[in-house]
Design an enzyme around this catalytic site. Structure first.
Site, PDB file in Angstrom:
ATOM      1  N   GLY A 169      28.972  15.577  32.568  1.00 42.70           N
ATOM      2  CA  GLY A 169      29.735  15.648  31.530  1.00 42.70           C
ATOM      3  C   GLY A 169      29.132  14.514  30.325  1.00 42.70           C
ATOM      4  O   GLY A 169      27.739  14.422  30.379  1.00 42.70           O
ATOM      5  N   GLY A 170      29.949  14.165  29.310  1.00 39.52           N
ATOM      6  CA  GLY A 170      29.687  13.163  28.622  1.00 39.52           C
ATOM      7  C   GLY A 170      29.058  11.966  29.216  1.00 39.52           C
ATOM      8  O   GLY A 170      27.977  11.268  28.740  1.00 39.52           O
ATOM      9  N   GLY A 404      -8.175  17.412  18.088  1.00 42.77           N
ATOM     10  CA  GLY A 404      -7.109  16.631  17.779  1.00 42.77           C
ATOM     11  C   GLY A 404      -6.694  15.869  18.764  1.00 42.77           C
ATOM     12  O   GLY A 404      -5.998  14.684  18.640  1.00 42.77           O
TER      13      GLY A 404
END
Lengths: 510, 672
Positions: A169-170, A404
């Site tokens: 969760g958080g 690149g």
């Protein structure tokens, strides 16, 4: 007086037991160590100073008033690793499942704030069931306070998370904001939502281990930077890891006595790059033969294996190594490898760690998956990270440096301090065949002409000399002399002082 | 003398010939294929000529290219080494046509000895003892039974053109002749395109002992002692020695004289070898004659002090041999072990690839390393995977054996698998020490093949002590890192727990004394055993060479290979490997709480080692595969990677079709 002392001793003894011997035994039976045992292994013997041992939560709801455990589910303080001070918080799963209360959060904040003030790394040993639900929003506030402190400390002191149990969760966002996340196989997992919720919402059936285990995050998502076998190995590796890092952004990286001669030549490197340009070789051989004693701590070794990142030492001092790996996807840059290396480069730049880059890159990986996934912005991260970095940057091109991707890989143009090329280097816009098919499109039907043109292009660009003519390469060096040349370059760059224009902060393409 | 010699060979033998040429002041020319572009022999020679593509049939076996290379460089003579064109008549003729000297015997002698039946007849005529048998072609099974009955069982049925064990059967009874004869015949047909068979007495307790001879064009033919090559694996020699621990002076002389008689019978010049089979009662029988320099010639050189290549060159230059039979004395003892890039734990499957690390033991009067490779070189798929011939010399067999064991311990090879653990194990067999050899030695000593179990179960005390000393040194150094809080440094403990295979050993390491030479030198105590180690080892060294004294006993030399692995070490000694972790007391205590994890068995699956394209599958469902067989080819970024079977098995299910895109570790197929 003696009564007080007795009381103190009793209180200490109770606090040390956390959730009690039974719960500690359960922790052990799961193959996990207790919060305090972990700290014992992490720090030099006897060096841990504990703070807030007697802190208790202030919650009265849902019967919590009767359940108070001194320390409230987290052990905090500081200690030393090989004599260098570090701060720690170690969540105690035996106390309320290591859940985060307001008081628990405050303890963490206390060590973090002090760490920033004095300049010492913060090590979090995470083992927590999540928010203290009984405390409601107070617990959420506690998380947010920690998140804020993570953000403020970022770039000031190294922050390391060792996830040694649940982290869901958080709660995942505190480790997510730290510099490195390590995990322990089979006993740790991280996810935003667990398997049950996943099942309800997306109808996927997945185990905790599959969804967010150490291997999943180390190999698939790249959230974790390593997966260790068990708690003991994890903590000993963490000690080894911390020996590479400076204590804060005000310090130079640490130095360990070194017996490996700086000018050690290794003639086997002269045959490392195969004659056939399409044959892979193991870039790790180059790394281990160039750095001190072959000692290389690889970071994110299982994720985006087409690029190698990690720490080593040259003449005793830490360097960050970034290298394309021809063994995997020919060492091309793609979304994952660009992200992985960009974050590593930025860490090194934050903490004054010189960057040594070994280049063998055929270009960016083509395909819809890459374009739809935003390779443009992800590739730009690595380019940005190298461009803004002001630490010493030494680059060695071993073979391909095409297009690149050549520019990106710490080229002269983006402030590479010393750029070397091996005689086998090919610095060009693309491989000869592709280039000729574009430049001489009218000759495509004529294989003889195409072959001639290809040869012409190869003669011009399939070597380091054109780039050297233009000063993009400082010198063409013999592979066997690579260690010596890098060591000298790093010594020369020791007092490098380069500043970027003042800004509030940059706007890296996140 | 010749001014320039071309060596029509590669690898260690080319390098070895170049060494002698250099000594004699002769310029050398190497030849090389594509794969050998940067091989050691090319590096060592004064000149080198490219002669074609990597497969031997397109380079080292192409006579015209080699003749051309001689003409191009002005080489006056060619040394053929062994194998390749060393016993090829057409090659000699081509050289002769161009007035280039062949350093070896004449074509007639090579031809006479080339055929097993013909050479045996010749030997009998020259008075050489041969195995009782029937020296003509066996017509059919009935004929075979009749002859076998006359010779007496057991008998050996052998293909005339045979070699390498193909077309060969032992029969202990008439029914076994019935069973084996036709099978051997068809094997001979398919292997050599020649199904002529013969039968001879099967020799019990056989030993392979051969006589080196050397002859000039002035009528001098000498025997240069014997070599015993009984230790063979599938008819490939593994360990050779000179002299043989079995021969007495009388037998040696008799064998030598017969070898010389045979050589004279075919007007043999140059170096050659007459191979005998010797039974348990020292009866010896002629096997065959090798008309070239043998792989194992260095052991003869070590015990005689002669340079056989030099003698070959002098003889080719029509010089008289500088020695007589009386000059040839065998002094001391020499052993040779063939170091191969092959995996002894996977039924000796050849291993190819880059020699990431290659540190051969140092050469000195007791150690000789004939090698053709170097660190960073390649063991190519195209040629014999020999890494080196490791030879040691001592006053007696025990001393030579001791030197060989130490040399094997300090032979550091990484990047390819190698047979050093197997050789180390052989050298420690009691039966080897006692010299009780037969050609069945390996089959009998390793009845179930070689495995880690075969490595000597040695007292690990020394390794434990070394692990603790090395770890303590690393920890003391780490405790000296910069940036510490003054006065609050780490106290590095003196007591350590070395954990090996789940067993905990307590080791006390004395604090380092100021006068100790070397950071890992010092004293360790395990239980009542005190180990004192003197070593110049320093951090990162792969080899720890030490003088060790146990409990105030005699000082002994000991070599351990030390590979640091994250927070532990891998120590290798005597072919065995020991993975250890070294813990403080508290670490060890907590380590005991860690679960023992059994790794999931993924060996039943073939996984893609990288993301890529499945180019092709070489097998079908239900198909039996052998270890080493190609299963599939995966292409990633234009590079083809061949996936091979790691062991024998049956394909149960194919999960992906050719053309599929694969993720890393994706299952390609499953074994039953």
């Amino acid at each position: 007086m003696s009564q007080i002392i007795q009381q103190l001793e009793a209180k200490r003894a109770a606090a040390r037991l956390g959730g009690g011997q039974k719960r500690i035994d359960t922790q052990h039976s799961k193959g996990k160590l207790s919060a305090r045992e972990r700290i014992e292994l992490l720090f030099d013997e006897g060096s841990f100073e504990e703070w807030d041992m007697f802190v208790e939560h202030g919650c009265e709801d849902f019967g919590m008033g009767d359940q108070r455990v001194p320390g409230d589910g987290v052990v905090t303080g500081y200690g030393t690793i090989n004599g260098r001070p570090m701060f720690v918080f170690s969540q105690d799963f035996t106390v309320f499942g290591g859940s985060l209360s307001a008081a628990h959060a405050k303890k963490i904040l206390k060590v973090m704030e002090k760490a920033v003030q004095v300049g010492g790394p913060v090590i979090g040993l995470n083992d927590s069931g999540g928010a203290r639900i009984q405390e409601g929003v107070a617990s959420l506030a506690g998380y947010a306070d920690v998140f804020l402190q993570n953000a403020l400390a970022s770039g000031v002191v190294p922050q390391i998370s060792m996830v040694m149990g649940p982290c869901a969760g958080g709660a995942v966002y505190s480790p997510a904001m730290t510099d490195f996340i390590f995990m322990v196989k089979d006993t740790s997992y991280m996810f935003v939502t667990g398997p049950d919720v996943v099942k309800t919402v997306t109808h996927e059936t997945v185990t905790q281990e599959q969804l967010g285990g150490a291997v999943t995050h180390s190999a698939k998502s790249g959230v974790s930077d390593a997966a260790f076998e068990n708690d003991v190995e994890a903590l000993l590796q963490l000690r080894r890891f911390m020996d590479f890092l400076p204590l804060s952004n005000k310090e130079k990286p640490p130095v360990i006595a070194c017996n490996d001669p700086a000018d050690r030549e290794d003639f086997s490197l002269d045959t490392l790059v195969p004659d056939n340009a399409n044959k892979p070789y193991d870039m790790k051989e180059l790394i281990t033969k160039v750095v001190d004693e072959g000692d290389f701590f690889e970071v994110a070794d299982l994720f985006a294996r087409n690029i190698i990142t990690g720490f080593a030492r040259m003449e005793g001092q830490t360097v960050g190594i970034v290298a394309n790996q021809p063994m995997v996807l020919a060492g091309c840059l793609d979304i994952d490898s660009s992200r992985k290396a960009a974050r590593f480069v930025r860490f090194c730049d934050c903490f004054n760690i010189p960057i040594v880059t070994f280049v063998d890159v055929p270009g960016f990986l083509p395909g819809t998956a890459q374009e739809y996934g935003g390779i443009i912005k992800h590739g730009a991260k690595l380019l940005f990270a190298y461009a803004e970095a002001t630490v010493p940057k030494v680059t060695v091109i071993t073979r391909k440096a095409y297009g690149g991707a050549y520019d990106v890989m710490s080229s002269k143009h983006i402030r590479g301090d010393v750029n070397f090329a091996w005689p086998t280097a090919e610095i060009a816009v693309m491989g000869a065949k592709g280039a000729v098919e574009i430049i001489f499109r009218q000759d495509i039907g004529d294989p003889k002409k195409i072959a001639e043109r290809t040869k012409e292009y190869e003669d011009r660009f399939a070597n380091p000399f054109r780039a050297a003519n233009l000063g993009f390469i400082d010198d063409v060096i013999m592979p066997h002399a690579t260690r010596g040349r890098i060591c000298r370059s790093l010594q020369m760059l020791k007092n490098k002082d380069q500043k970027n224009p003042w800004k509030k902060h940059d706007n890296i393409p996140l | 003398m010749f001014k320039k010699i071309l060596i029509a060979n590669r690898g260690e033998i080319a390098c070895r010939v170049i060494k002698t040429c250099r000594k004699m002041g002769i310029k050398t020319v190497a030849v090389y294929s594509d794969a050998d572009r940067s091989a050691l022999h090319v590096e060592m020679a004064d000149e080198a000529v490219h002669i074609g593509e990597s497969p031997t049939a397109k380079s080292y076996l192409v006579i015209d290219r080699i003749v051309e290379a001689c003409k191009q460089t002005g080489a006056e003579a060619v040394h053929p080494g062994y194998g390749f064109l060393s016993e090829n008549k057409a090659f000699q003729e081509a050289l002769a046509k161009n007035n280039i000297v062949f350093i070896g015997p004449d074509a007639e002698a090579i031809e006479a000895m080339g055929d097993k039946i013909a050479s045996k007849k010749l030997a009998q005529k020259a008075g050489v003892s041969t195995v009782p048998g029937y020296n003509d072609i066996i017509r059919d099974v009935a004929h075979a039974k009749e002859i076998a009955g006359k010779i007496g069982y057991p008998v050996m049925m052998k293909a005339s053109a045979g070699g390498g064990g193909k077309g060969m059967r032992i029969a202990h009874s008439e029914s076994e002749v019935q069973e084996g004869f036709e099978r051997a015949m068809s094997e001979a047909k398919s292997s050599f395109g020649d199904d002529r068979m013969f039968i001879e007495k099967y020799v019990d307790q056989p030993r392979h002992i051969e006589i080196q001879i050397i002859a000039d064009r002035h009528g001098n033919t000498l025997y240069v002692g014997e070599r015993e090559c009984s230790i063979q694996r599938r008819h490939q020699k593994v360990i050779e020695e000179a002299p043989s621990p079995f021969l007495d002076e009388k037998t040696r002389k008799a064998m030598g004289e017969q070898a010389v008689a045979l050589a004279r019978a075919v007007n043999y010049v140059s170096a050659g070898t007459v191979e005998f089979i010797v039974d348990g009662n020292r009866n010896f029988y002629f096997l065959e004659m090798n008309t070239r320099l043998q792989v194992e010639h260095p052991v003869t050189e070590l015990v005689t002090g002669l340079d056989l290549v030099e003698l070959m060159i002098r003889v080719a230059n029509k010089e008289k041999l500088p020695i007589t039979q009386a000059d040839i004395k065998l002094k001391g003892w020499a052993l040779e072990a063939r170091v191969y890039a092959e995996d002894p734990y996977r039924s000796f499957l050849p291993s190819t690839g880059r020699l990431v690390r290659y540190l051969p033991p140092a050469e000195n009067k007791n150690v000789r390393v004939d090698t053709g490779v170097y660190e960073g070189g390649e063991i190519s798929v195209f040629y014999d995977p020999m890494i080196a011939k490791l030879c040691t010399y001592g006053a007696d067999r025990a001393e030579a054996t001791m030197h060989m064991r130490n040399a094997l311990d300090s032979y550091y090879v990484r990047g390819v698998s190698h047979n050093i653990p197997f050789l180390a194990s052989l050298l420690r067999k009691k039966r080897f020490e006692e010299g009780r050899l037969t050609t069945n030695f390996i089959a009998e000593e390793y009845p179930e093949g070689f495995s880690a179990k075969d490595l000597p179960a040695k007292d690990p005390t020394l390794l434990l002590a070394i692990a603790a000393l090395v770890h303590a040194a690393y920890q003391r150094r780490a405790a000296g890192i910069s940036g510490q809080i003054a006065g609050h440094g780490r106290q590095v403990p003196e007591t350590w727990t070395v954990v090996e295979g789940g067993r905990h050993h307590h080791v006390w390491v004395a604090p380092p004394s100021a006068d100790a030479a070397g950071i890992a030198s010092g004293t360790a105590k395990i239980g009542d055993t005190k180990v004192h180690i003197m070593t110049g080892w320093t951090f990162g060294d792969p080899l720890l060479k030490a003088d060790v004294v146990v409990n105030n006993g005699k000082s002994e030399h000991f070599v351990v290979q030390v590979d640091r692995r994250n927070v532990g070490y891998r120590l290798s000694n005597a072919g065995a490997q020991m993975d250890v972790s070294v813990y403080t007391a508290r670490e060890a205590e907590l380590a005991k709480l860690m679960p023992v994890k059994v790794p999931p068995d993924m060996s039943r699956f073939l996984l893609s080692p990288m993301p890529g394209l499945l180019v092709s599958l070489a097998v079908k469902e239900g198909q039996d595969v052998k270890a080493g067989e190609t299963l599939a080819i995966v292409e990633a970024m234009k590079m083809e990677n061949v996936l091979k079977a790691e062991r024998d098995g049956t394909v149960k299910k194919i999960s992906e079709k050719a053309g599929a895109s694969l993720a890393v570790d994706q299952v390609i197929l499953e074994f039953a």
